[in-house]
Design a protein around this motif. Structure first.
Motif, short mmCIF file in Angstrom:
data_model
loop_
_atom_site.label_atom_id
_atom_site.label_comp_id
_atom_site.label_asym_id
_atom_site.label_seq_id
_atom_site.Cartn_x
_atom_site.Cartn_y
_atom_site.Cartn_z
N ARG A 147 -11.24 -4.83 -13.64
CA ARG A 147 -10.20 -5.87 -13.52
C ARG A 147 -10.63 -6.96 -12.53
N THR A 148 -11.40 -6.61 -11.52
CA THR A 148 -11.90 -7.62 -10.59
C THR A 148 -12.83 -8.58 -11.32
N LYS A 149 -13.69 -8.05 -12.18
CA LYS A 149 -14.57 -8.91 -12.98
C LYS A 149 -13.77 -9.82 -13.90
N GLU A 150 -12.58 -9.38 -14.30
CA GLU A 150 -11.72 -10.18 -15.17
C GLU A 150 -10.89 -11.20 -14.38
N GLY A 151 -11.04 -11.19 -13.05
CA GLY A 151 -10.36 -12.20 -12.23
C GLY A 151 -9.11 -11.74 -11.51
N TYR A 152 -8.82 -10.44 -11.54
CA TYR A 152 -7.57 -9.95 -10.94
C TYR A 152 -7.71 -9.59 -9.45
N MET A 153 -8.90 -9.64 -8.91
CA MET A 153 -9.13 -9.31 -7.49
C MET A 153 -8.47 -7.96 -7.18
N ALA A 154 -8.84 -6.96 -7.95
CA ALA A 154 -8.17 -5.66 -7.89
C ALA A 154 -8.79 -4.74 -6.85
N GLU A 155 -7.99 -3.79 -6.39
CA GLU A 155 -8.47 -2.75 -5.48
C GLU A 155 -7.63 -1.50 -5.70
N ALA A 156 -8.23 -0.35 -5.43
CA ALA A 156 -7.56 0.94 -5.60
C ALA A 156 -7.52 1.65 -4.25
N ILE A 157 -6.34 2.02 -3.80
CA ILE A 157 -6.18 2.64 -2.49
C ILE A 157 -5.63 4.05 -2.67
N ALA A 158 -6.40 5.04 -2.23
CA ALA A 158 -5.97 6.43 -2.34
C ALA A 158 -4.83 6.70 -1.36
N GLN A 159 -3.82 7.43 -1.82
CA GLN A 159 -2.68 7.80 -0.99
C GLN A 159 -2.82 9.26 -0.54
N THR A 160 -2.16 9.60 0.55
CA THR A 160 -2.31 10.94 1.12
C THR A 160 -1.77 12.04 0.21
N ASP A 161 -0.87 11.69 -0.71
CA ASP A 161 -0.28 12.69 -1.60
C ASP A 161 -1.08 12.90 -2.89
N GLY A 162 -2.25 12.27 -2.98
CA GLY A 162 -3.08 12.43 -4.16
C GLY A 162 -2.87 11.35 -5.21
N SER A 163 -1.91 10.46 -4.98
CA SER A 163 -1.67 9.36 -5.91
C SER A 163 -2.54 8.17 -5.52
N TRP A 164 -2.45 7.11 -6.33
CA TRP A 164 -3.21 5.89 -6.06
C TRP A 164 -2.28 4.68 -6.08
N LEU A 165 -2.59 3.72 -5.23
CA LEU A 165 -1.93 2.42 -5.31
C LEU A 165 -2.96 1.46 -5.89
#
Length: 228
Positions: A147-165
């Protein structure tokens, strides 16, 4: 010197785009320059109408200035032929109707999912330390790269409960999405279909609702007696 100043300004704009409201001291630390230099750049950018600040009161001491981008910076980031896409969507719906437009967007979503799955498939053959991570972890990180390559400036942040933001700091189809809300709806459905029924995906921040970014909470379903 002029080139150095321009580069510093661009770096500041990028950080504010990725992080939202930030004070000058934090920007200085990240760019490894003096707070005074950052403040001079910020004042120059403010003079161009690209940034502004709000004051945040603290229990002790003077209020802190939190700097953020203005709407005038929207055109500084990728917009994926916004005018052409808006004109196409309006013309298509006017000629063929909303039902046909929905079919076209459904086909667009199908192609997106297919393309993402192809790129996900390459993860299965990677022989590296990443294999210690769960399949979902690797997929979410890969999607952020795509998605960053597509222009969305995306990032994935791991959460302490095992989920992702999963965060998209920029929307390159912003103008088109404001014209056709079906685009936003289809983006969420793409993610849900891509990751399948073993996770729950919820949009928790939305540019269309006035937030500075779009963000999705990706939560795996925990199976009793094992991992996802």
């Amino acid at each position: 010197m002029t080139d150095d100043k321009q580069k510093a300004k661009e770096q500041i704009l990028y950080l504010l785009k990725m992080q939202g409201a930030t004070n000058a001291t934090d920007l200085a630390e990240q760019l490894e320059v003096s707070p005074m230099a950052i403040r001079q750049h910020l004042q120059a950018l403010r003079g161009e109408g690209l940034v502004d600040y709000s004051e945040q009161r603290r229990p002790i001491g003077r209020p802190v200035k939190l700097w953020q981008l203005t709407d005038r910076t929207l055109n500084l980031f990728p917009n994926t032929h916004a005018d052409l896409m808006v004109e196409f969507l309006n013309s298509f719906e006017a000629v063929l109707g909303e039902a046909e437009l929905e079919k076209v967007l459904a086909e667009r979503s199908r192609r997106q999912i297919q393309g993402y799955r192809v790129q996900f498939a390459t993860l299965e053959g990677e022989n590296c330390a990443n294999l210690r991570q769960s399949r979902l972890d690797r997929q979410v990180k890969r999607l952020a790269e795509i998605r960053t390559k597509e222009g969305y400036m995306a990032e994935a942040i791991a959460q302490t409960d095992g989920s992702w933001l999963f965060i998209e700091n920029h929307c390159p189809i912003n103008e088109a999405a404001r014209t056709c809300r079906l685009l936003c709806r289809s983006e969420l459905e793409v993610f849900k279909t891509l990751f399948g029924p073993t996770v729950t995906i919820e949009r928790v921040e939305h540019i269309m609702e006035g937030d500075r970014r779009c963000a999705y909470q990706i939560t795996p379903h925990i199976k009793s007696g094992g991992s996802t």
